[in-house]
Write a protein that holds these residues in place. Structure first.
Motif, PDB file in Angstrom:
ATOM      1  N   SER A 178      76.331  63.540-115.126  1.00  8.89           N
ATOM      2  CA  SER A 178      77.288  64.637-115.004  1.00  8.89           C
ATOM      3  C   SER A 178      77.912  64.547-113.627  1.00  8.89           C
ATOM      4  CB  SER A 178      76.602  65.994-115.118  1.00  8.89           C
ATOM      5  OG  SER A 178      75.473  65.924-115.945  1.00  8.89           O
ATOM      6  N   THR A 179      79.220  64.595-113.584  1.00 11.94           N
ATOM      7  CA  THR A 179      79.871  64.494-112.289  1.00 11.94           C
ATOM      8  C   THR A 179      80.392  65.850-111.833  1.00 11.94           C
ATOM      9  OG1 THR A 179      82.116  64.131-113.113  1.00 11.94           O
ATOM     10  CG2 THR A 179      80.691  62.189-112.956  1.00 11.94           C
ATOM     11  N   GLY A 180      80.326  66.077-110.570  1.00  9.25           N
ATOM     12  CA  GLY A 180      80.948  67.265-110.002  1.00  9.25           C
ATOM     13  C   GLY A 180      80.128  67.918-108.908  1.00  9.25           C
ATOM     14  N   ASP A 181      80.787  68.121-107.766  1.00  7.81           N
ATOM     15  CA  ASP A 181      80.149  68.809-106.638  1.00  7.81           C
ATOM     16  C   ASP A 181      79.773  70.240-106.980  1.00  7.81           C
ATOM     17  OD1 ASP A 181      80.086  66.840-104.762  1.00  7.81           O
ATOM     18  OD2 ASP A 181      82.001  67.376-103.811  1.00  7.81           O
ATOM     19  N   GLU A 182      80.455  70.780-107.996  1.00  9.37           N
ATOM     20  CA  GLU A 182      80.235  72.195-108.309  1.00  9.37           C
ATOM     21  C   GLU A 182      78.977  72.413-109.142  1.00  9.37           C
ATOM     22  OE1 GLU A 182      82.158  70.096-109.788  1.00  9.37           O
ATOM     23  OE2 GLU A 182      83.014  70.754-111.701  1.00  9.37           O
ATOM     24  N   LEU A 183      78.358  71.328-109.601  1.00 10.74           N
ATOM     25  CA  LEU A 183      77.279  71.486-110.574  1.00 10.74           C
ATOM     26  C   LEU A 183      75.923  71.728-109.932  1.00 10.74           C
ATOM     27  CD1 LEU A 183      78.243  68.660-113.093  1.00 10.74           C
ATOM     28  CD2 LEU A 183      78.855  71.091-113.149  1.00 10.74           C
ATOM     29  N   ALA A 221      77.403  63.481-107.327  1.00  8.48           N
ATOM     30  CA  ALA A 221      78.298  64.232-106.440  1.00  8.48           C
ATOM     31  C   ALA A 221      79.667  63.565-106.413  1.00  8.48           C
ATOM     32  CB  ALA A 221      77.713  64.265-105.032  1.00  8.48           C
ATOM     33  N   ASP A 222      80.669  64.330-106.073  1.00 11.15           N
ATOM     34  CA  ASP A 222      82.020  63.781-105.954  1.00 11.15           C
ATOM     35  C   ASP A 222      82.120  63.022-104.640  1.00 11.15           C
ATOM     36  OD1 ASP A 222      83.007  64.728-108.421  1.00 11.15           O
ATOM     37  OD2 ASP A 222      83.311  66.716-107.572  1.00 11.15           O
ATOM     38  N   ASP A 223      81.605  61.821-104.656  1.00 11.73           N
ATOM     39  CA  ASP A 223      81.545  61.023-103.427  1.00 11.73           C
ATOM     40  C   ASP A 223      81.523  59.557-103.840  1.00 11.73           C
ATOM     41  OD1 ASP A 223      80.419  60.970-100.341  1.00 11.73           O
ATOM     42  OD2 ASP A 223      79.520  59.397-101.591  1.00 11.73           O
ATOM     43  N   GLY A 244      83.074  64.791-117.123  1.00  7.74           N
ATOM     44  CA  GLY A 244      83.794  65.282-115.950  1.00  7.74           C
ATOM     45  C   GLY A 244      84.380  64.137-115.149  1.00  7.74           C
ATOM     46  N   GLY A 245      85.288  64.505-114.264  1.00 10.44           N
ATOM     47  CA  GLY A 245      85.835  63.513-113.338  1.00 10.44           C
ATOM     48  C   GLY A 245      86.752  62.495-113.985  1.00 10.44           C
ATOM     49  N   VAL A 246      87.217  62.769-115.183  1.00 11.08           N
ATOM     50  CA  VAL A 246      88.093  61.787-115.807  1.00 11.08           C
ATOM     51  C   VAL A 246      89.530  62.278-115.926  1.00 11.08           C
ATOM     52  CG1 VAL A 246      86.312  60.604-117.112  1.00 11.08           C
ATOM     53  CG2 VAL A 246      87.492  62.542-118.141  1.00 11.08           C
TER      54      VAL A 246
END
Ligand code: AMP
Ligand code: MG
Length: 395
Positions: A178-183, A221-223, A244-246
């Protein structure tokens, strides 16, 4: 890209990367797996003619309608003696028919006389209430083809044939990320701007139901640097499945990392929810990037990823059954994309959840399936729509 085209492409990609290798598993462990090898009957089924009723067996050829004495009692699981001429045999459901008998009359249509003889009250026909040997399968006959998915019914059939183990396709190993800094994972406190990670659970649990082995990578993380590291650290998997992130957002680090090390195509699907989907390869391992909004993740997993995973295991029939039902709603504005509305069947009509936003997973939890509304169409209540039950998609 139309949904059909995306599916066609994915299925072709799946056929180009079949899961190789199989294992022998006990029936108790075979649920959700796919047959790697056909199942052949090694015996006739049933192995001998037997009675479909509790009643009396007789030989019609030498019977003129007179009451008959009972010469033997045959219970299921016991071997009978040959039919004695001029008699009948008491017989119970599932018991082997005695040699020479060709007919069973149910006990309800008989009368037992004071003498103990049995009178037959109705006309009799040869073969009646007899389950013939081999009526279900003959020795050497293929009963289930390779590529058959094993559920309770198929496992029951394998057991009927006496198979204790089955050769199944090795489990598909799917890395879920799962991608996302918010998660944030459930159980942890939420910081500002954060939300709980729902897709990880949704996808991992669904994959398990489909018989896959989940390699749970957790949150990415979004990195860019960390995304590279995570991908490099992935072990031996058959599919990398991300959510996510796509979208075309700036935080598409997974896309960046994948493009550096492989190739990645962004498909803009004519599907709602779930427009952006990516497909590519990372070091030869196929990657499917699902959109992050939970309802989008769900729809694109159900309609595209599930059939892809099944086809990689050699399953021919990957389309979920769908049914025509009358719409219990109006759809006045034609859409440019095919819409999958979370819906329920009430009073024989498909009713849709009031909020169809792609971020609202509750719509799907309330629903029993998806109503398909084709692009460019409007609907009035009572018009026929296609409904795909979740029960079809979840297994
Ligand atoms: P993205 O494609 O990364 O821009 O995500 C689209 C939307 O889906 C955003 O609102 C994200 O917060 C949300 N989202 C992405 N991944 C998840 C997830 N694992 N669980 C819940 N929501 C998510
Ligand atoms: Mg994101």
């Amino acid at each position: 890209m139309a949904v059909e085209e995306a599916l066609e492409r994915l299925l072709a990609l799946a056929e180009a990367a079949p899961i190789k290798g199989s294992e022998s598993v006990a029936l108790a462990d075979a649920q959700g797996r796919v047959l790697a090898r056909e199942v052949v009957a090694e015996l006739d089924l049933p192995p001998w003619p037997n009675s479909a009723m509790d009643g009396y067996a007789l030989r019609l050829a030498d019977w003129q309608g007179e009451p008959l004495p009972v010469s033997q009692r045959i219970f299921a699981g016991h071997a009978p003696a040959s039919m004695q001429p001029g008699t009948c045999a008491r017989i119970f459901t599932g018991a082997p028919l005695p040699e020479g008998a060709d007919c069973v009359e149910m006990q309800e249509n008989t009368e037992v006389l004071q003498t103990g003889q049995v009178r037959f009250l109705e006309p009799l026909k040869p073969g009646q209430n007899v389950r013939p040997q081999g009526q279900e399968a003959r020795v050497g006959e293929q009963v289930m083809a390779a590529g058959t998915r094993l559920g309770p019914i198929q496992l029951g059939l394998a057991a009927t044939l006496g198979h204790a183990r089955l050769e199944v396709v090795r489990k598909v190993r799917v890395a879920v990320l799962s991608t996302g800094d918010e998660l944030v994972e459930p159980g942890q406190p939420l910081g500002p701007g954060q939300i709980y990670n729902s897709n990880r659970r949704l996808l991992a649990s669904w994959l398990q139901r489909l018989g896959c082995e989940v390699v749970d990578v957790g949150i990415l993380a979004d990195d860019l640097q960390r995304t590279r590291q995570c991908l490099a650290g992935l072990g031996d998997v058959d599919l990398i499945l991300s959510s996510g992130g796509v979208s075309v957002g700036e935080a598409d680090y997974l896309g960046m990392a994948l493009r550096e090390a492989g190739e990645l195509a962004l498909w803009k699907l004519a599907i709602k929810p779930g427009k952006p989907l990516t497909f590519g390869h990372f070091r030869g391992v196929p990657v499917i990037g699902l959109p992050g909004n939970p309802a989008s993740t769900l729809v694109t997993f159900a309609l595209l990823t599930r059939p892809y995973l099944l086809r990689r295991q050699g399953v021919a029939q990957v389309a979920a059954l769908r049914f025509n039902v009358p719409a219990g709603f109006d759809w006045p504005k034609p859409g440019g994309r095919r819409e999958y509305l979370r819906a329920r069947i009430e009073d024989g009509q498909a009713r849709i959840y009031k909020n169809q936003s792609s971020g609202v997973l509750r719509s799907a939890a309330w629903a029993e399936g998806l109503v398909e509304v084709r692009e460019g169409t409007t609907l009035r209540q009572g018009d026929i729509v296609s409904f795909i039950p979740f029960s079809e998609l979840l297994d």
